[in-house]
Design a protein around this motif. Structure first.
Motif, PDB file in Angstrom:
ATOM      1  N   SER A  67      34.555  35.577 100.601  1.00  0.00           N
ATOM      2  CA  SER A  67      33.910  34.317 100.956  1.00  0.00           C
ATOM      3  C   SER A  67      34.885  33.150 100.788  1.00  0.00           C
ATOM      4  O   SER A  67      35.541  33.011  99.756  1.00  0.00           O
ATOM      5  CB  SER A  67      32.691  34.090 100.063  1.00  0.00           C
ATOM      6  OG  SER A  67      32.152  32.808 100.288  1.00  0.00           O
ATOM      7  N   SER A  68      34.932  32.310 101.777  1.00  0.00           N
ATOM      8  CA  SER A  68      35.798  31.126 101.674  1.00  0.00           C
ATOM      9  C   SER A  68      35.187  30.071 100.767  1.00  0.00           C
ATOM     10  O   SER A  68      35.887  29.166 100.297  1.00  0.00           O
ATOM     11  CB  SER A  68      36.045  30.541 103.062  1.00  0.00           C
ATOM     12  OG  SER A  68      34.815  30.146 103.647  1.00  0.00           O
ATOM     13  N   ASP A  69      33.883  30.177 100.486  1.00  0.00           N
ATOM     14  CA  ASP A  69      33.198  29.205  99.643  1.00  0.00           C
ATOM     15  C   ASP A  69      33.271  29.538  98.151  1.00  0.00           C
ATOM     16  O   ASP A  69      32.873  28.727  97.320  1.00  0.00           O
ATOM     17  CB  ASP A  69      31.720  29.108 100.038  1.00  0.00           C
ATOM     18  CG  ASP A  69      31.550  28.588 101.456  1.00  0.00           C
ATOM     19  OD1 ASP A  69      32.450  27.879 101.940  1.00  0.00           O
ATOM     20  OD2 ASP A  69      30.506  28.905 102.063  1.00  0.00           O
ATOM     21  N   CYS A  70      33.742  30.719  97.810  1.00  0.00           N
ATOM     22  CA  CYS A  70      33.722  31.170  96.421  1.00  0.00           C
ATOM     23  C   CYS A  70      35.042  30.810  95.730  1.00  0.00           C
ATOM     24  O   CYS A  70      36.106  31.204  96.176  1.00  0.00           O
ATOM     25  CB  CYS A  70      33.481  32.680  96.363  1.00  0.00           C
ATOM     26  SG  CYS A  70      33.311  33.305  94.689  1.00  0.00           S
ATOM     27  N   ASP A  71      34.932  30.090  94.639  1.00  0.00           N
ATOM     28  CA  ASP A  71      36.106  29.712  93.844  1.00  0.00           C
ATOM     29  C   ASP A  71      36.176  30.655  92.641  1.00  0.00           C
ATOM     30  O   ASP A  71      35.433  30.500  91.679  1.00  0.00           O
ATOM     31  CB  ASP A  71      35.985  28.262  93.384  1.00  0.00           C
ATOM     32  CG  ASP A  71      37.169  27.809  92.545  1.00  0.00           C
ATOM     33  OD1 ASP A  71      38.192  28.540  92.478  1.00  0.00           O
ATOM     34  OD2 ASP A  71      37.072  26.725  91.953  1.00  0.00           O
ATOM     35  N   SER A  79      28.230  31.194  92.896  1.00  0.00           N
ATOM     36  CA  SER A  79      27.334  32.332  93.104  1.00  0.00           C
ATOM     37  C   SER A  79      27.614  32.943  94.470  1.00  0.00           C
ATOM     38  O   SER A  79      28.184  32.292  95.340  1.00  0.00           O
ATOM     39  CB  SER A  79      25.863  31.918  92.995  1.00  0.00           C
ATOM     40  OG  SER A  79      25.525  31.039  94.044  1.00  0.00           O
ATOM     41  N   VAL A  80      27.236  34.195  94.617  1.00  0.00           N
ATOM     42  CA  VAL A  80      27.294  34.875  95.908  1.00  0.00           C
ATOM     43  C   VAL A  80      25.924  35.469  96.171  1.00  0.00           C
ATOM     44  O   VAL A  80      25.142  35.713  95.250  1.00  0.00           O
ATOM     45  CB  VAL A  80      28.377  35.986  95.958  1.00  0.00           C
ATOM     46  CG1 VAL A  80      29.766  35.405  95.825  1.00  0.00           C
ATOM     47  CG2 VAL A  80      28.135  37.043  94.914  1.00  0.00           C
ATOM     48  N   THR A  81      25.640  35.712  97.422  1.00  0.00           N
ATOM     49  CA  THR A  81      24.368  36.305  97.809  1.00  0.00           C
ATOM     50  C   THR A  81      24.629  37.715  98.319  1.00  0.00           C
ATOM     51  O   THR A  81      25.459  37.919  99.195  1.00  0.00           O
ATOM     52  CB  THR A  81      23.678  35.465  98.899  1.00  0.00           C
ATOM     53  OG1 THR A  81      23.491  34.142  98.381  1.00  0.00           O
ATOM     54  CG2 THR A  81      22.334  36.058  99.274  1.00  0.00           C
ATOM     55  N   LEU A  82      23.900  38.669  97.743  1.00  0.00           N
ATOM     56  CA  LEU A  82      24.010  40.061  98.152  1.00  0.00           C
ATOM     57  C   LEU A  82      22.799  40.444  98.987  1.00  0.00           C
ATOM     58  O   LEU A  82      21.675  40.071  98.652  1.00  0.00           O
ATOM     59  CB  LEU A  82      24.087  40.981  96.932  1.00  0.00           C
ATOM     60  CG  LEU A  82      25.258  40.796  95.981  1.00  0.00           C
ATOM     61  CD1 LEU A  82      25.139  41.757  94.809  1.00  0.00           C
ATOM     62  CD2 LEU A  82      26.572  41.009  96.706  1.00  0.00           C
ATOM     63  N   VAL A  88      23.687  36.034  92.864  1.00  0.00           N
ATOM     64  CA  VAL A  88      24.323  36.466  91.621  1.00  0.00           C
ATOM     65  C   VAL A  88      25.262  35.359  91.152  1.00  0.00           C
ATOM     66  O   VAL A  88      26.174  34.963  91.879  1.00  0.00           O
ATOM     67  CB  VAL A  88      25.099  37.789  91.826  1.00  0.00           C
ATOM     68  CG1 VAL A  88      25.793  38.210  90.544  1.00  0.00           C
ATOM     69  CG2 VAL A  88      24.174  38.886  92.332  1.00  0.00           C
ATOM     70  N   ASN A  89      25.036  34.858  89.947  1.00  0.00           N
ATOM     71  CA  ASN A  89      25.899  33.833  89.365  1.00  0.00           C
ATOM     72  C   ASN A  89      27.211  34.448  88.904  1.00  0.00           C
ATOM     73  O   ASN A  89      27.237  35.589  88.433  1.00  0.00           O
ATOM     74  CB  ASN A  89      25.202  33.138  88.206  1.00  0.00           C
ATOM     75  CG  ASN A  89      24.008  32.329  88.654  1.00  0.00           C
ATOM     76  OD1 ASN A  89      23.860  32.006  89.833  1.00  0.00           O
ATOM     77  ND2 ASN A  89      23.143  32.003  87.723  1.00  0.00           N
ATOM     78  N   LEU A  90      28.287  33.649  89.015  1.00  0.00           N
ATOM     79  CA  LEU A  90      29.624  34.172  88.753  1.00  0.00           C
ATOM     80  C   LEU A  90      30.336  33.436  87.631  1.00  0.00           C
ATOM     81  O   LEU A  90      30.076  32.271  87.363  1.00  0.00           O
ATOM     82  CB  LEU A  90      30.485  34.062  90.014  1.00  0.00           C
ATOM     83  CG  LEU A  90      29.947  34.693  91.291  1.00  0.00           C
ATOM     84  CD1 LEU A  90      30.888  34.403  92.444  1.00  0.00           C
ATOM     85  CD2 LEU A  90      29.753  36.180  91.114  1.00  0.00           C
ATOM     86  N   ALA A  91      31.266  34.152  87.032  1.00  0.00           N
ATOM     87  CA  ALA A  91      32.248  33.583  86.118  1.00  0.00           C
ATOM     88  C   ALA A  91      33.580  34.194  86.527  1.00  0.00           C
ATOM     89  O   ALA A  91      33.760  35.414  86.453  1.00  0.00           O
ATOM     90  CB  ALA A  91      31.928  33.928  84.669  1.00  0.00           C
ATOM     91  N   TYR A  92      34.471  33.374  87.032  1.00  0.00           N
ATOM     92  CA  TYR A  92      35.798  33.806  87.496  1.00  0.00           C
ATOM     93  C   TYR A  92      35.706  34.880  88.585  1.00  0.00           C
ATOM     94  O   TYR A  92      36.510  35.789  88.650  1.00  0.00           O
ATOM     95  CB  TYR A  92      36.642  34.295  86.322  1.00  0.00           C
ATOM     96  CG  TYR A  92      36.812  33.248  85.253  1.00  0.00           C
ATOM     97  CD1 TYR A  92      37.636  32.144  85.479  1.00  0.00           C
ATOM     98  CD2 TYR A  92      36.115  33.336  84.055  1.00  0.00           C
ATOM     99  CE1 TYR A  92      37.780  31.164  84.504  1.00  0.00           C
ATOM    100  CE2 TYR A  92      36.252  32.357  83.082  1.00  0.00           C
ATOM    101  CZ  TYR A  92      37.085  31.277  83.314  1.00  0.00           C
ATOM    102  OH  TYR A  92      37.226  30.293  82.351  1.00  0.00           O
ATOM    103  N   GLY A  93      34.712  34.775  89.430  1.00  0.00           N
ATOM    104  CA  GLY A  93      34.562  35.680  90.560  1.00  0.00           C
ATOM    105  C   GLY A  93      33.830  36.969  90.257  1.00  0.00           C
ATOM    106  O   GLY A  93      33.680  37.824  91.133  1.00  0.00           O
ATOM    107  N   TYR A  94      33.360  37.160  89.038  1.00  0.00           N
ATOM    108  CA  TYR A  94      32.621  38.362  88.624  1.00  0.00           C
ATOM    109  C   TYR A  94      31.230  37.958  88.164  1.00  0.00           C
ATOM    110  O   TYR A  94      31.013  36.811  87.763  1.00  0.00           O
ATOM    111  CB  TYR A  94      33.345  39.064  87.467  1.00  0.00           C
ATOM    112  CG  TYR A  94      34.642  39.722  87.863  1.00  0.00           C
ATOM    113  CD1 TYR A  94      34.670  41.002  88.386  1.00  0.00           C
ATOM    114  CD2 TYR A  94      35.855  39.048  87.700  1.00  0.00           C
ATOM    115  CE1 TYR A  94      35.869  41.612  88.738  1.00  0.00           C
ATOM    116  CE2 TYR A  94      37.048  39.652  88.043  1.00  0.00           C
ATOM    117  CZ  TYR A  94      37.052  40.935  88.563  1.00  0.00           C
ATOM    118  OH  TYR A  94      38.241  41.533  88.910  1.00  0.00           O
ATOM    119  N   PRO A  95      30.281  38.893  88.159  1.00  0.00           N
ATOM    120  CA  PRO A  95      28.928  38.557  87.696  1.00  0.00           C
ATOM    121  C   PRO A  95      28.919  38.128  86.225  1.00  0.00           C
ATOM    122  O   PRO A  95      29.676  38.667  85.412  1.00  0.00           O
ATOM    123  CB  PRO A  95      28.144  39.859  87.864  1.00  0.00           C
ATOM    124  CG  PRO A  95      28.935  40.683  88.786  1.00  0.00           C
ATOM    125  CD  PRO A  95      30.359  40.283  88.626  1.00  0.00           C
TER     126      PRO A  95
END
Length: 162
Positions: A67-71, A79-82, A88-95
């Motif tokens: 995703s281009s929106d994910c930092d 967060s990303v949507t599955l 799913v909320n993220l910390a450093y790109g992981y759940p």
């Protein structure tokens, strides 16, 4: 020569006793092998939950990378949507570890693990324990969320007390 033939009507008492003794010996050895299948089932369930958590973490991280929106350098707020509906909320790109297991929005949501199947101790680290384990602390999977861009989450499995 008169040979009389008698038909045998059944088993003799000695034959029946020998069969019963043999069955008793076999059951004495076989019964302990089948008596505690619950512990093996709980251990397999925890291994399955650990596999689900590992896979979900990798899938979420891949979704963030794609995703281009994910930092992935952000400690929180991303967060990303599955599957179009699970956020799913993220910390450093992981759940993240779920702060509240009753409303999962981190690794539990991604791995589709719920409290109906396991005992979940939310927070950091998140622990998922098998119900009915003789020693729950030794029958669990533990998820420590990522603590930096170069530090992915750690997933520890313990099945010694199932």
């Amino acid at each position: 020569m008169n040979i009389s033939r008698q038909k045998q009507q059944g088993f003799t008492l000695i034959e029946l006793v020998i069969v019963i003794v043999i069955l008793g010996i076999l059951s004495a050895f076989a019964l302990p092998r089948f008596a505690d299948l619950g512990g093996d089932a709980r251990a397999a369930s925890i291994e399955g939950a650990a596999g689900s958590i590992r896979s979900a973490s990798a899938i979420v991280h891949s979704a963030c990378l794609a995703s281009s929106d994910c930092d992935q350098s952000a400690a929180s707020g991303e967060s990303v949507t599955l599957e179009g509906s699970t956020s799913v909320n993220l910390a450093y790109g992981y759940p993240v570890s779920d702060a509240d297991a009753s409303t999962p929005n981190g690794i539990m949501a991604a791995a589709q693990i719920n409290e109906a199947d396991y005992t979940v101790n939310d927070g950091e680290p998140l622990t998922v324990q098998a119900d009915g384990a003789t020693n729950p602390a030794n029958c669990q999977v533990e998820y420590n969320q990522a603590t930096g861009t170069d530090t992915p989450p750690t997933i520890n499995v313990s099945t010694g007390g199932c």
